[in-house]
Every structure is written in C-alpha cells, then in structure tokens.
Design a protein around this motif. Structure first.
Motif, PDB file in Angstrom:
ATOM      1  N   GLY A  76      -8.337   0.952   2.772  1.00 40.45           N
ATOM      2  CA  GLY A  76      -8.191   1.352   1.377  1.00 40.45           C
ATOM      3  C   GLY A  76      -8.485   2.831   1.208  1.00 40.45           C
ATOM      4  O   GLY A  76      -7.787   3.552   0.482  1.00 40.45           O
ATOM      5  N   MET A  77      -9.536   3.302   1.893  1.00 42.39           N
ATOM      6  CA  MET A  77      -9.867   4.725   1.860  1.00 42.39           C
ATOM      7  C   MET A  77      -8.755   5.539   2.518  1.00 42.39           C
ATOM      8  O   MET A  77      -8.378   6.617   2.029  1.00 42.39           O
ATOM      9  CB  MET A  77     -11.198   4.950   2.586  1.00 42.39           C
ATOM     10  CG  MET A  77     -11.720   6.375   2.490  1.00 42.39           C
ATOM     11  SD  MET A  77     -12.161   6.772   0.792  1.00 42.39           S
ATOM     12  CE  MET A  77     -12.600   8.502   0.975  1.00 42.39           C
ATOM     13  N   LEU A  80      -5.747   5.651   0.096  1.00 43.40           N
ATOM     14  CA  LEU A  80      -6.030   6.495  -1.060  1.00 43.40           C
ATOM     15  C   LEU A  80      -5.932   7.970  -0.698  1.00 43.40           C
ATOM     16  O   LEU A  80      -5.281   8.761  -1.405  1.00 43.40           O
ATOM     17  CB  LEU A  80      -7.427   6.175  -1.610  1.00 43.40           C
ATOM     18  CG  LEU A  80      -7.930   7.074  -2.747  1.00 43.40           C
ATOM     19  CD1 LEU A  80      -7.027   6.946  -3.964  1.00 43.40           C
ATOM     20  CD2 LEU A  80      -9.375   6.716  -3.106  1.00 43.40           C
ATOM     21  N   THR A  81      -6.562   8.361   0.393  1.00 44.34           N
ATOM     22  CA  THR A  81      -6.553   9.777   0.768  1.00 44.34           C
ATOM     23  C   THR A  81      -5.196  10.206   1.326  1.00 44.34           C
ATOM     24  O   THR A  81      -4.819  11.378   1.211  1.00 44.34           O
ATOM     25  CB  THR A  81      -7.669  10.084   1.781  1.00 44.34           C
ATOM     26  OG1 THR A  81      -7.641   9.120   2.850  1.00 44.34           O
ATOM     27  CG2 THR A  81      -9.029  10.030   1.105  1.00 44.34           C
ATOM     28  N   ALA A  83      -2.403   9.131   0.016  1.00 40.65           N
ATOM     29  CA  ALA A  83      -1.661   9.395  -1.222  1.00 40.65           C
ATOM     30  C   ALA A  83      -2.046  10.747  -1.818  1.00 40.65           C
ATOM     31  O   ALA A  83      -1.187  11.502  -2.282  1.00 40.65           O
ATOM     32  CB  ALA A  83      -1.915   8.277  -2.228  1.00 40.65           C
ATOM     33  N   ILE A  84      -3.349  11.059  -1.779  1.00 42.84           N
ATOM     34  CA  ILE A  84      -3.797  12.359  -2.282  1.00 42.84           C
ATOM     35  C   ILE A  84      -3.205  13.482  -1.439  1.00 42.84           C
ATOM     36  O   ILE A  84      -2.734  14.499  -1.966  1.00 42.84           O
ATOM     37  CB  ILE A  84      -5.333  12.430  -2.273  1.00 42.84           C
ATOM     38  CG1 ILE A  84      -5.927  11.426  -3.269  1.00 42.84           C
ATOM     39  CG2 ILE A  84      -5.818  13.845  -2.601  1.00 42.84           C
ATOM     40  CD1 ILE A  84      -7.437  11.308  -3.193  1.00 42.84           C
ATOM     41  N   HIS A 237     -16.329   6.939  -0.001  1.00 43.10           N
ATOM     42  CA  HIS A 237     -16.081   5.922   1.020  1.00 43.10           C
ATOM     43  C   HIS A 237     -17.140   4.811   1.028  1.00 43.10           C
ATOM     44  O   HIS A 237     -16.780   3.624   1.018  1.00 43.10           O
ATOM     45  CB  HIS A 237     -15.973   6.571   2.393  1.00 43.10           C
ATOM     46  CG  HIS A 237     -15.287   5.698   3.393  1.00 43.10           C
ATOM     47  ND1 HIS A 237     -15.134   6.053   4.717  1.00 43.10           N
ATOM     48  CD2 HIS A 237     -14.710   4.479   3.281  1.00 43.10           C
ATOM     49  CE1 HIS A 237     -14.499   5.090   5.363  1.00 43.10           C
ATOM     50  NE2 HIS A 237     -14.241   4.124   4.515  1.00 43.10           N
ATOM     51  N   LEU A 240     -16.589   2.648  -2.025  1.00 48.82           N
ATOM     52  CA  LEU A 240     -15.415   1.798  -1.895  1.00 48.82           C
ATOM     53  C   LEU A 240     -15.705   0.597  -0.999  1.00 48.82           C
ATOM     54  O   LEU A 240     -15.300  -0.530  -1.296  1.00 48.82           O
ATOM     55  CB  LEU A 240     -14.258   2.609  -1.320  1.00 48.82           C
ATOM     56  CG  LEU A 240     -12.909   1.902  -1.194  1.00 48.82           C
ATOM     57  CD1 LEU A 240     -12.402   1.474  -2.560  1.00 48.82           C
ATOM     58  CD2 LEU A 240     -11.887   2.822  -0.519  1.00 48.82           C
TER      59      LEU A 240
END
Length: 313
Positions: A76-77, A80-81, A83-84, A237, A240
């Motif tokens: 998930g982390m 997310l990163t 996508a960033i 992190h 999360l």
C-alpha cells in the motif's frame, strides 16, 4: 532506550562512511560502484533471499491475516508513493524508485538486532514475513518496471521482451524458488544451504559500503523531494501499517514488531537499483541517509509508544 537505537545504527554509519571515504580518496570509483551493485543485486542478495525463504517454516507462511496485513502495509505504501512519484515526474523509473525507497524498510540489517533486544529471537518471524512480501512482490515488481522503463522501442512486443528479461534476473526467481521449497517442505542440501548463507551474509556490509561509494559520486541535495520521502517513510509508513493491522484485527507482539519495522529508515537496496538504472540516484541515496539519521529520533519515539503498549497490556 537510546542505547538500543544508537547501538545498531553506529556500525551502519561506520560502513557507509568507509565507502564514502574510499570514493572521495579515489580508492574506488563510479565504475566500481556499478560492479558492486551488480554483485549485490545479481549474486549475494538473491542468495540471501533464496536461503532465507527456503528455511522459513511452512506453518509460519500460512498465518494469512498477518501476511495479508503486512502485504497491505508494505505494498500500500509502495502504491501510494508510486502514484505520488508518477504525478510529480511522469516518468516510470523515477516513480518506481521513489516507491521503492519509501516502501522498503531496512528490516534485515537494522530490524533484526533491534527487535531481538526488545522481543527475543522469535521476532525473526516478523522480519521474514516482511522480507517475504518484499522479495516476492516488491523487488520483482520494481525489477520488472525498471526493465520495462529501460526497454528500447514501444508497443506490446517491447513490453513482453522487457518482462521476459526481468523474469530471468536472479532477484525474480531466487526468492520464488525459496518460498516454493518452504511450501513443499523441501530442505536444501546442507552444502548448498551453507554455501548460499555464506554468500548471502555478505549482503549487509557490501551493500552499505556500496551506498557510501555511491554517495561519494553523486551530489547529495537536501531537496523537498528528500524531505517528503523521509516524512513518508518514517511517519506515514508505520501509521499505514498500524491501520492495516487494525483492519484485519491482528494484535500482539507480531503486530507491534511489524509497526516498528515500518518505522525503520529506508533500506540500502533501492540505492543499488537507482545506481544500476542510472536514475533518481541523488534523491535515493540522500533520502536513505537522512532517514537513517533522523530515525534515531523517530524510531526512539516509536519504541516509546510500543513500550507503553506493552506496559499497558
């Protein structure tokens, strides 16, 4: 408490500085760092993953709630990163390496000694589960994405060719063989297991030395990108991961250990990937360095919170 944090960090810092000085004094150069990176990524780290996965008891791999929660917290982390990074750079290599830096904690090299002091030898299971997710999903996925990003041409044929090249790399198939051996209860011959362990044990020292060497050849910039990466790794992190564990109702010492592992700084392996890919090198190495330094404060706070939870239990 401070001794429990500084103790494992000092040897890490020493080896990194040693590699940095070797580069600055001309004892080793950029070409050497590329050679060492290939040695780590294609030989000694795959040996460590294969031997470690093969030696993991099958029963431990079947604790599905804990494994799934770990997967959600780690990948998930990463997602997310990624996508960033994609939003910021619109470039596959940079987005992949940013996700790798922020999503891969230094569990194997720093987590083992710290958790063994706090929880005893049984804490190795948490490290193995985290490395299971990283070695079977994150590392192969990063390898595939970087291979695709480096491929010449375009279209489906180039994509399939890039995937085929990635699959043949040891970081893709070595951990898969190890986990297959574990699930099928196949024990490696003692000579082979000892040989792989002998080779794999070189991973921490060689990778840290190479990180220092890479740092000596790139311009370290304390940019906004580095500070964002550091904040994401050290603060978001573990939060999360805590959310994933609560979502799946995973409690107890293993849950506490996994939160602490995600509160560790970035691992050194992403810097090896950045060095080999020729992209995101300064951002990756500086983020790893800064997160390692600041983790003395943030990880001490994480231990304080976990110790409070243990005392209240």
């Amino acid at each position: 408490m401070l001794d429990r944090i500084v103790g494992p960090l000092l040897p890490v810092a020493f080896v990194i500085v040693l590699g940095f000085l070797a580069g600055k004094r001309g004892k080793l150069n950029h070409s050497d760092s590329l050679l060492i990176s290939r040695l780590v990524l294609n030989w000694i780290f795959p040996a460590l993953l294969l031997a470690g996965m093969a030696a993991t008891p099958r029963s431990q791999l079947l604790d599905f709630r804990f494994v799934i929660a770990t997967f959600i917290g780690i990948m998930g982390m990463y997602a997310l990163t990624f996508a960033i990074g994609w939003y910021r750079y619109r470039e596959l290599k940079a987005a992949t390496l940013k996700a790798f830096v922020c999503g891969y904690p230094d569990a194997a090299f720093m987590g083992i000694p710290i958790l063994q002091v706090m929880f005893g030898p049984g804490s190795l299971y948490s490290v193995l589960v985290l490395n299971l997710v990283a070695s079977l999903v994150m590392i192969p996925l990063s390898t595939m994405l970087l291979t695709v990003a480096s491929g010449e041409g375009s279209g489906a044929k180039a994509f399939v060719s890039s995937i085929s090249t990635a699959v043949r790399r040891p970081l893709m198939w070595a951990p898969a063989i190890g986990i297959l051996c574990s699930l099928l209860a196949i024990k490696l011959p003692p000579v082979l297991a000892d040989s792989l362990n002998l080779l794999g044990k070189a991973t921490p020292g060689v990778s840290l030395l190479c990180l220092g060497l890479i740092m000596s050849s790139v311009k370290l910039k304390l940019s906004s990108e580095v500070w964002v990466n550091t904040g994401l790794k050290l603060l978001l992190h573990p939060a999360l991961m805590a959310g994933a564990l609560v979502l799946l109702a995973v409690k107890g010492h293993y849950a506490q250990q996994m939160i602490l592992l995600c509160a560790l700084p970035s691992a050194t392996i992403p810097a090896m990937f950045a060095n080999e890919a020729g992209a995101y090198k300064s951002e990756a190495t500086t983020s790893i360095l800064i997160s390692t330094v600041l983790s003395i404060v943030t990880f001490a706070f994480a231990i304080y919170l976990i110790d409070g939870g243990l005392a209240a239990a």
